[in-house]
Design an enzyme around this catalytic site. Structure first.
Site, PDB file in Angstrom:
ATOM      1  N   HIS A  93       0.801  -1.220   0.000  1.00 36.03           N
ATOM      2  CA  HIS A  93       0.000   0.000   0.000  1.00 36.03           C
ATOM      3  C   HIS A  93       0.844   1.285   0.000  1.00 36.03           C
ATOM      4  O   HIS A  93       0.734   2.088  -0.924  1.00 36.03           O
ATOM      5  CB  HIS A  93      -1.006  -0.049   1.157  1.00 36.03           C
ATOM      6  CG  HIS A  93      -1.681   1.251   1.441  1.00 36.03           C
ATOM      7  ND1 HIS A  93      -2.510   1.861   0.528  1.00 36.03           N
ATOM      8  CD2 HIS A  93      -1.613   2.090   2.513  1.00 36.03           C
ATOM      9  CE1 HIS A  93      -2.941   3.010   1.036  1.00 36.03           C
ATOM     10  NE2 HIS A  93      -2.416   3.164   2.228  1.00 36.03           N
ATOM     11  N   HIS A 117       3.802   6.731   5.580  1.00 38.97           N
ATOM     12  CA  HIS A 117       2.595   7.437   6.022  1.00 38.97           C
ATOM     13  C   HIS A 117       1.721   6.663   7.007  1.00 38.97           C
ATOM     14  O   HIS A 117       0.959   7.261   7.747  1.00 38.97           O
ATOM     15  CB  HIS A 117       1.770   7.933   4.826  1.00 38.97           C
ATOM     16  CG  HIS A 117       0.860   6.911   4.219  1.00 38.97           C
ATOM     17  ND1 HIS A 117       1.256   6.068   3.215  1.00 38.97           N
ATOM     18  CD2 HIS A 117      -0.433   6.598   4.480  1.00 38.97           C
ATOM     19  CE1 HIS A 117       0.250   5.282   2.894  1.00 38.97           C
ATOM     20  NE2 HIS A 117      -0.790   5.578   3.642  1.00 38.97           N
ATOM     21  N   GLU A 121       0.705   5.497  12.751  1.00 36.47           N
ATOM     22  CA  GLU A 121      -0.645   5.059  13.073  1.00 36.47           C
ATOM     23  C   GLU A 121      -0.696   3.560  13.379  1.00 36.47           C
ATOM     24  O   GLU A 121      -1.339   3.140  14.334  1.00 36.47           O
ATOM     25  CB  GLU A 121      -1.552   5.386  11.870  1.00 36.47           C
ATOM     26  CG  GLU A 121      -2.977   4.942  12.022  1.00 36.47           C
ATOM     27  CD  GLU A 121      -3.891   6.108  12.348  1.00 36.47           C
ATOM     28  OE1 GLU A 121      -3.369   7.238  12.434  1.00 36.47           O
ATOM     29  OE2 GLU A 121      -5.090   5.880  12.524  1.00 36.47           O
ATOM     30  N   ASP A 122      -0.015   2.772  12.559  1.00 38.33           N
ATOM     31  CA  ASP A 122      -0.229   1.321  12.595  1.00 38.33           C
ATOM     32  C   ASP A 122       0.902   0.481  13.193  1.00 38.33           C
ATOM     33  O   ASP A 122       0.763  -0.719  13.333  1.00 38.33           O
ATOM     34  CB  ASP A 122      -0.465   0.788  11.170  1.00 38.33           C
ATOM     35  CG  ASP A 122      -1.712   1.397  10.536  1.00 38.33           C
ATOM     36  OD1 ASP A 122      -2.531   1.945  11.287  1.00 38.33           O
ATOM     37  OD2 ASP A 122      -1.843   1.316   9.310  1.00 38.33           O
ATOM     38  N   ASP A 185      -3.180   8.376  -1.110  1.00 36.57           N
ATOM     39  CA  ASP A 185      -3.550   7.314  -0.181  1.00 36.57           C
ATOM     40  C   ASP A 185      -4.986   6.858  -0.478  1.00 36.57           C
ATOM     41  O   ASP A 185      -5.271   5.668  -0.628  1.00 36.57           O
ATOM     42  CB  ASP A 185      -3.428   7.868   1.251  1.00 36.57           C
ATOM     43  CG  ASP A 185      -3.877   6.892   2.321  1.00 36.57           C
ATOM     44  OD1 ASP A 185      -3.543   5.703   2.209  1.00 36.57           O
ATOM     45  OD2 ASP A 185      -4.568   7.334   3.267  1.00 36.57           O
ATOM     46  N   ASP A 305     -18.954  15.586 -26.822  1.00 40.27           N
ATOM     47  CA  ASP A 305     -17.523  15.637 -26.497  1.00 40.27           C
ATOM     48  C   ASP A 305     -17.050  14.397 -25.748  1.00 40.27           C
ATOM     49  O   ASP A 305     -16.373  14.485 -24.749  1.00 40.27           O
ATOM     50  CB  ASP A 305     -17.186  16.908 -25.722  1.00 40.27           C
ATOM     51  CG  ASP A 305     -17.997  17.024 -24.435  1.00 40.27           C
ATOM     52  OD1 ASP A 305     -19.016  16.325 -24.314  1.00 40.27           O
ATOM     53  OD2 ASP A 305     -17.598  17.810 -23.570  1.00 40.27           O
TER      54      ASP A 305
HETATM   55 MN    MN Z   1      -2.716   4.579   3.982  1.00 39.71          MN
END
Ligand code: MN
Length: 354
Positions: A93, A117, A121-122, A185, A305
């Site tokens: 990811h 990123h 958090e994880d 993300d 278009d």
């Molecule tokens: Mn993420």
């Protein structure tokens, strides 16, 4: 006619890649907006990492990638055995998020922050450690992305509160790169949404349509906006979406041939007039077609278009000159001409439409 280079181009006038996707064996899958790949092609993190570096070197040939490599190895270790819903190792990811950003030719700090990123958090890694290893700039970006992730949306109220949520989102990020990372993300999460429960899919698609896509539009990153909108439509209105995919794919080859002929003619005219220009075909994306059909109550046949030609020139003077050449050769449709040079869109987009 002239337009910022970051917008989505399909050089040979082909329709958004997903139109090519006629998934009969359940094997083929569009992975990154660049074409259809076998699902198994890229699930190896090291291969993906190689792809990331190759793309960075395309726009920054002398880039020193040692910090990027360090971030990759660290993130891979920090995420350890964590898995995505798809069953793939989690590191896939952040790697894809970094690749999306490399395609937008973002700077090194943004790429590094993208790889990291989700670690605060994880995983057990802390903000302080990131600062120590990669400096305060990267740490601030990662922290910004983490904080944006903590905004809680109330699924029932998204439509009503969309404008407020978008404002809050923009105000919270002190560095514009934080928002761009967050958009990348979300894009990767939308690309892999099929692994989520149907209820979650709708919720995420709604959020994306009402909050993320408009922010991408406001920032002028139409490449992201287009894919976010098409993926949202796929989950919000699956029937309409697949209907369009099918109908448009059927007409594709005829339209491709026509666009190519048109591009050649236009190129020749501009050359005769001594205007230096790049001519490209662009296909209207699904959500944009869908919106037009619904808002203006039109059938697919009544949309003129579905494709367009895009002419990119060096300056404003050439832009108007090119328009003159085009109107000399092709009769303009009354009421369809727009001068966004004299009157730029709110996001500062400038071009001529005819
Ligand atoms: Mn993420």
């Amino acid at each position: 006619m002239s337009e910022n280079k970051t917008t989505y181009e399909s050089l040979d006038g082909k329709i958004a890649p997903e139109a090519l996707l006629k998934d009969t064996r359940g094997k083929l899958q569009m992975v990154d907006g660049h074409g259809i790949k076998q699902e198994a092609d890229y699930d190896d993190p090291d291969k993906l990492y190689g792809m990331l570096i190759a793309r960075i070197q395309k726009y920054h040939p002398s880039a020193d990638v040692t910090q990027i490599e360090k971030a990759y190895n660290l993130a891979k270790k920090a995420h350890g055995d964590q898995k995505r819903k798809s069953g793939e190792p989690y590191i896939i990811h952040p790697l894809w998020v970094a690749i999306i950003l490399a395609d937008l030719e973002m700077d090194k700090e943004t790429i590094i922050a993208a790889l990291l990123h989700d670690v605060v958090e994880d995983t057990v890694m802390t903000d302080e450690e990131i600062k120590e290893e990669f400096g305060p700039e990267v740490a601030l970006l990662v922290d910004g992305v983490t904080k944006l992730g903590q905004i809680a949306y109330d699924a029932d109220k998204i439509e009503v509160q969309a404008e407020n949520l978008r404002k809050m989102f923009l105000a919270m990020a002190k560095d514009i790169r934080v928002i761009i990372i967050k958009l990348a993300d979300r894009l990767h999460n939308m690309r892999t949404l099929k692994y989520m429960k149907p209820e979650k899919q709708k919720e995420k698609a709604r959020e994306t349509m009402d909050i993320y896509a408009p922010i991408a539009q406001r920032l002028g990153i139409s490449k992201l906006k287009i894919e976010l909108e098409d993926l949202s439509l796929k989950y919000l209105e699956p029937e309409a979406y697949y209907d369009l995919v099918e109908k448009i794919a059927v007409r594709k080859s005829a339209r491709d041939a026509y666009v190519h002929r048109l591009m050649n003619d236009v190129e020749a005219c501009l050359k005769d007039a001594g205007i230096k220009a790049t001519v490209m075909g662009r296909a209207k994306h699904f959500f944009s077609i869908y919106k037009k059909m619904v808002n203006q109550n039109k059938t697919l046949d009544q949309i003129y278009d579905l494709f367009a030609i895009r002419i990119i020139v060096d300056d404003v003077k050439d832009c108007y000159a090119a328009l003159g050449v085009i109107h000399e050769k092709y009769k303009p449709i009354p009421g369809r001409f727009k001068d966004y040079i004299a009157m730029p869109k709110p996001n500062m987009y400038q071009s001529l439409h005819t």
